[in-house]
Structures are given as structure tokens and as C-alpha cells.
Design a protein around this motif. Structure first.
Motif, PDB file in Angstrom:
ATOM      1  N   UNK A   1      24.625 -67.127  30.268  1.00 33.51           N
ATOM      2  CA  UNK A   1      24.736 -65.693  30.009  1.00 33.51           C
ATOM      3  C   UNK A   1      25.852 -65.412  29.008  1.00 33.51           C
ATOM      4  N   UNK A   2      26.924 -66.193  29.080  1.00 33.44           N
ATOM      5  CA  UNK A   2      27.992 -66.056  28.087  1.00 33.44           C
ATOM      6  C   UNK A   2      27.436 -66.338  26.695  1.00 33.44           C
TER       7      UNK A   2
ATOM      8  N   UNK B   1      36.655 -67.646  30.167  1.00 31.99           N
ATOM      9  CA  UNK B   1      35.688 -68.358  29.336  1.00 31.99           C
ATOM     10  C   UNK B   1      35.181 -67.492  28.195  1.00 31.99           C
ATOM     11  N   UNK B   2      34.875 -66.252  28.512  1.00 32.71           N
ATOM     12  CA  UNK B   2      34.357 -65.346  27.495  1.00 32.71           C
ATOM     13  C   UNK B   2      35.412 -65.092  26.424  1.00 32.71           C
ATOM     14  N   UNK B   3      36.653 -64.894  26.836  1.00 35.16           N
ATOM     15  CA  UNK B   3      37.721 -64.664  25.867  1.00 35.16           C
ATOM     16  C   UNK B   3      37.948 -65.904  25.000  1.00 35.16           C
ATOM     17  N   UNK B   4      37.904 -67.084  25.599  1.00 37.50           N
ATOM     18  CA  UNK B   4      38.115 -68.311  24.838  1.00 37.50           C
ATOM     19  C   UNK B   4      37.006 -68.534  23.818  1.00 37.50           C
ATOM     20  N   UNK B   5      35.779 -68.287  24.232  1.00 36.08           N
ATOM     21  CA  UNK B   5      34.655 -68.432  23.304  1.00 36.08           C
ATOM     22  C   UNK B   5      34.731 -67.385  22.195  1.00 36.08           C
TER      23      UNK B   5
ATOM     24  N   UNK C   1      34.383 -61.550  17.501  1.00 35.18           N
ATOM     25  CA  UNK C   1      35.230 -60.386  17.733  1.00 35.18           C
ATOM     26  C   UNK C   1      34.712 -59.524  18.883  1.00 35.18           C
ATOM     27  N   UNK C   2      33.568 -59.813  19.361  1.00 36.39           N
ATOM     28  CA  UNK C   2      32.983 -59.062  20.470  1.00 36.39           C
ATOM     29  C   UNK C   2      32.438 -60.083  21.479  1.00 36.39           C
ATOM     30  N   UNK C   3      32.237 -59.665  22.703  1.00 36.43           N
ATOM     31  CA  UNK C   3      32.323 -58.302  23.213  1.00 36.43           C
ATOM     32  C   UNK C   3      33.742 -57.914  23.631  1.00 36.43           C
ATOM     33  N   UNK C   4      33.961 -56.616  23.677  1.00 38.89           N
ATOM     34  CA  UNK C   4      35.195 -56.064  24.229  1.00 38.89           C
ATOM     35  C   UNK C   4      35.142 -56.297  25.738  1.00 38.89           C
ATOM     36  N   UNK C   5      36.220 -56.811  26.319  1.00 44.11           N
ATOM     37  CA  UNK C   5      36.215 -57.201  27.730  1.00 44.11           C
ATOM     38  C   UNK C   5      37.066 -56.234  28.537  1.00 44.11           C
TER      39      UNK C   5
ATOM     40  N   UNK D   1      45.869 -59.180  31.789  1.00 38.56           N
ATOM     41  CA  UNK D   1      46.468 -59.731  30.577  1.00 38.56           C
ATOM     42  C   UNK D   1      46.422 -61.255  30.583  1.00 38.56           C
ATOM     43  N   UNK D   2      46.669 -61.854  31.740  1.00 42.14           N
ATOM     44  CA  UNK D   2      46.711 -63.317  31.839  1.00 42.14           C
ATOM     45  C   UNK D   2      45.352 -63.960  31.602  1.00 42.14           C
ATOM     46  N   UNK D   3      44.296 -63.325  32.075  1.00 44.34           N
ATOM     47  CA  UNK D   3      42.977 -63.951  31.943  1.00 44.34           C
ATOM     48  C   UNK D   3      42.287 -63.562  30.638  1.00 44.34           C
ATOM     49  N   UNK D   4      42.880 -62.616  29.880  1.00 38.14           N
ATOM     50  CA  UNK D   4      42.358 -62.322  28.558  1.00 38.14           C
ATOM     51  C   UNK D   4      41.502 -61.088  28.428  1.00 38.14           C
ATOM     52  N   UNK D   5      41.569 -60.168  29.381  1.00 34.65           N
ATOM     53  CA  UNK D   5      40.821 -58.915  29.245  1.00 34.65           C
ATOM     54  C   UNK D   5      41.503 -58.028  28.208  1.00 34.65           C
ATOM     55  N   UNK D   6      40.726 -57.161  27.596  1.00 36.64           N
ATOM     56  CA  UNK D   6      41.266 -56.204  26.627  1.00 36.64           C
ATOM     57  C   UNK D   6      41.761 -54.941  27.303  1.00 36.64           C
ATOM     58  N   UNK D   7      41.193 -54.639  28.465  1.00 36.79           N
ATOM     59  CA  UNK D   7      41.469 -53.349  29.092  1.00 36.79           C
ATOM     60  C   UNK D   7      41.354 -53.461  30.605  1.00 36.79           C
ATOM     61  N   UNK D   8      42.186 -52.689  31.304  1.00 37.33           N
ATOM     62  CA  UNK D   8      41.996 -52.445  32.732  1.00 37.33           C
ATOM     63  C   UNK D   8      41.693 -50.964  32.877  1.00 37.33           C
ATOM     64  N   UNK D   9      40.501 -50.662  33.318  1.00 37.01           N
ATOM     65  CA  UNK D   9      40.038 -49.283  33.463  1.00 37.01           C
ATOM     66  C   UNK D   9      40.035 -48.940  34.956  1.00 37.01           C
ATOM     67  N   UNK D  10      40.846 -47.986  35.343  1.00 36.50           N
ATOM     68  CA  UNK D  10      41.025 -47.640  36.756  1.00 36.50           C
ATOM     69  C   UNK D  10      40.285 -46.351  37.068  1.00 36.50           C
ATOM     70  N   UNK D  11      39.369 -46.425  38.019  1.00 36.52           N
ATOM     71  CA  UNK D  11      38.559 -45.271  38.399  1.00 36.52           C
ATOM     72  C   UNK D  11      38.624 -45.059  39.900  1.00 36.52           C
TER      73      UNK D  11
END
Length: 296
Positions: A62-63, A104-108, A114-118, A140-150
Motif C-alpha cells: 500500500x505504501x 516507512x512512508x517518510x523514509x520512502x 514530496x508527497x504524500x503529506x503525513x 516529530x520523531x516518527x516523521x509526521x508533518x502534522x499532528x491534527x487534534x480534534x
């Protein structure tokens, strides 16, 4: 489950009207047998395309498909900064797998992509609010671009109201969010968080129905908001300030009976849009029993 025939023939011709197509609903989108066909068809429209997943079906293949198709964004669900907290609220999921797949997604993505935004979608509850600063560090450590809190603003069981932060405010809430925001700035990760204190009076709906959002349900109903998009026979109603929410969902039409373009151009839809966009909007009863009308 929405049929491919309805998706291809009724919905897809209207995709050019939208800036973003989010393949997500009240369940795991990767369970759909034609999910990747749906994503590819949406992508060809020129809109930004993405989805939300709990990562259980987001295998390495899927990645590869996500990267090859150049999907624009992917959101992973998270309900704690620790495995114990996450699994307490999402039994049967895998906290470590979410972290692994983001890495894995961030490393790839580094290898020429440049995408996808994670994004990590953090469902805020009383029992996981204290872990919010740690969740920012984790993102931040695992490589996400954003933490969205809902907030958990659609409450299907009354007992869950005690978990809703804005219904049970505490003096330390703002300080915890401020600490999380400071860490996000230090670590250069985007942090968005819905307010922990909400209005006591109704205001303009934050979901921006019809102008900003439109939903297609699993049984092909076209509705203006997520609260009206419940799968058939899944939840009887939501709870609103200790009482079952009142009012019926607003259905613009059915995509298995008309094309989405016909529904969007109908007088019924135009009347609703005019009502929603007045200086003092006229919201239906179900909207007036929804926290989105109070700033959430």
C-alpha cells in the motif's frame, strides 16, 4: 459499502468541482475492495486526494501504491502517545504499526518523493489530554508533518460524554495545549488543535456545510455534514448535552438515483445553500443539536 458503479458513473463526473477528495468515512477505507481504483479515478480529476487509515491494512504494498499514484495526503488515526492509551480507546488496532508505517512512508518519501503529506489525527479525550505534548514529540520523531487534534464531538454513547474535554473543562487544559504547541514550534511540526473551551451560544457552523464540505454515505446519500453521514443501522443517534440529538439528516439526494452533478444543481441544494450562507444562517434542527455549531 458504496458501489463502484455509483462511484464511477454518478460521483466521478463531478470531481472536477472539488479541490480535495478525502476517501474516509465511519470505518477503514482500505476495506473497500476497489479502494485503489477509487483513489486513482479521483486523482485523475486534478483534485488533491488522500485518505485516513488505522494502518492495519496499510501494508508495504500500500505504501508503494500511495507513492506511485502520488496521492497528496494520508492521515493515520491516533488516540494516545503510548500503546496502552491508544489501545484502550482503539481496541484491535496496533500502535506500534502506526508508528512503523509513518516512519516507512517518510523514509520512502525522502527518496525523491514530496508527497504524500503525513498527518496524525489525534482524537482528544479527557483520558489522553495529558499525553498531548508527548504525542507531538512522537509525531516529530516518527516523521509526521502534522499532528491534527480534534475533539470527540460525535458522541454515540451517553457515557462517553465524560471523556469530552470541552464538556468537562479543567484549569490545566490550556496549559497542556500550550505546552504541546511550544514543542511543535521547537520541532518544526505543524500543530492544529480545536479549542478546549467552546461557546455556550450557537454561531456559524465550523464544518462550513455545502460551501466547504459535502459527504457521500456508504448507501449513496449526499449530505452536507459528517454528523448526517452515519452508516445505516450503525448508531441510533448522537448525544448533545446529555440528551439524544434531535432532527433528521438533510439529504440532498441519492447518487444511486441521480448523478452528483444533478444533485448539486438542484433547486433543493440551492435553497439549502442560501439558508446556510445568510448573515444569520438558518440551520436545520439536527445542526442546532451539534457541537460544530458552537465552535468545535
Amino acid at each position: 459499502m458504496l458501489s463502484w458503479d455509483v462511484y464511477e458513473k454518478s460521483l466521478a463526473p463531478a470531481f472536477g468541482c472539488f479541490k480535495m477528495i478525502f476517501l474516509q468515512g465511519w470505518g477503514e477505507p482500505l476495506l473497500h475492495p476497489r479502494f485503489w481504483d477509487m483513489a486513482a479515478l479521483a486523482k485523475r480529476s486534478g483534485a488533491q486526494v488522500g485518505f485516513r487509515t488505522n494502518a492495519l491494512l496499510f501494508h508495504e504494498s500500500a505504501i508503494e501504491r500511495t507513492l506511485d499514484m502520488e496521492l497528496d495526503f494520508i492521515s493515520f488515526t491516533l488516540t494516545g502517545a503510548s500503546a496502552a492509551t491508544h489501545l484502550h480507546h482503539r481496541s484491535g488496532t496496533d500502535f506500534d504499526l502506526v508508528c512503523q508505517r509513518v516512519r516507512q512512508l517518510r523514509e520512502r518519501r525522502k527518496n525523491g518523493h514530496q508527497s504524500p503529506y503525513i498527518s496524525l489525527n489525534y482524537t482528544l479525550m479527557r483520558s489522553n489530554l495529558a499525553e498531548l505534548p508527548a504525542a507531538v514529540k512522537l509525531a516529530a520523531e516518527i516523521g509526521a508533518d502534522q499532528l491534527c487534534v480534534e475533539h470527540m464531538d460525535c458522541i454515540p454513547v451517553r457515557q462517553l460524554e465524560q471523556q469530552v474535554v470541552f464538556l468537562n473543562p479543567q484549569e490545566t487544559d490550556d496549559a497542556i495545549v500550550a505546552d504541546a504547541r511550544r514543542i511543535a514550534e521547537e520541532r518544526s511540526i505543524l500543530f492544529s488543535c480545536e479549542p478546549v473551551v467552546v461557546s455556550s451560544d450557537p454561531r456559524t457552523c465550523s464544518a462550513d456545510p455545502l460551501r466547504g464540505t459535502l459527504y457521500v454515505t456508504a448507501d449513496a446519500r449526499i449530505v452536507p455534514c459528517h454528523q448526517m453521514a452515519l452508516p445505516p443501522d450503525s448508531v441510533e443517534h448522537f448525544w448533545f448535552h446529555g440528551n439524544p440529538s434531535l432532527g433528521e439528516p438533510v439529504v440532498l439526494g441519492r447518487a444511486d438515483q441521480q448523478s452528483l452533478l444533478e444533485i448539486l444543481r438542484s433547486e433543493h441544494t440551492r435553497q439549502l445553500l442560501r439558508a446556510f450562507t445568510k448573515p444569520e444562517p438558518e440551520y436545520p434542527l439536527l445542526c442546532r443539536n451539534c457541537y460544530k455549531l458552537y465552535g468545535v
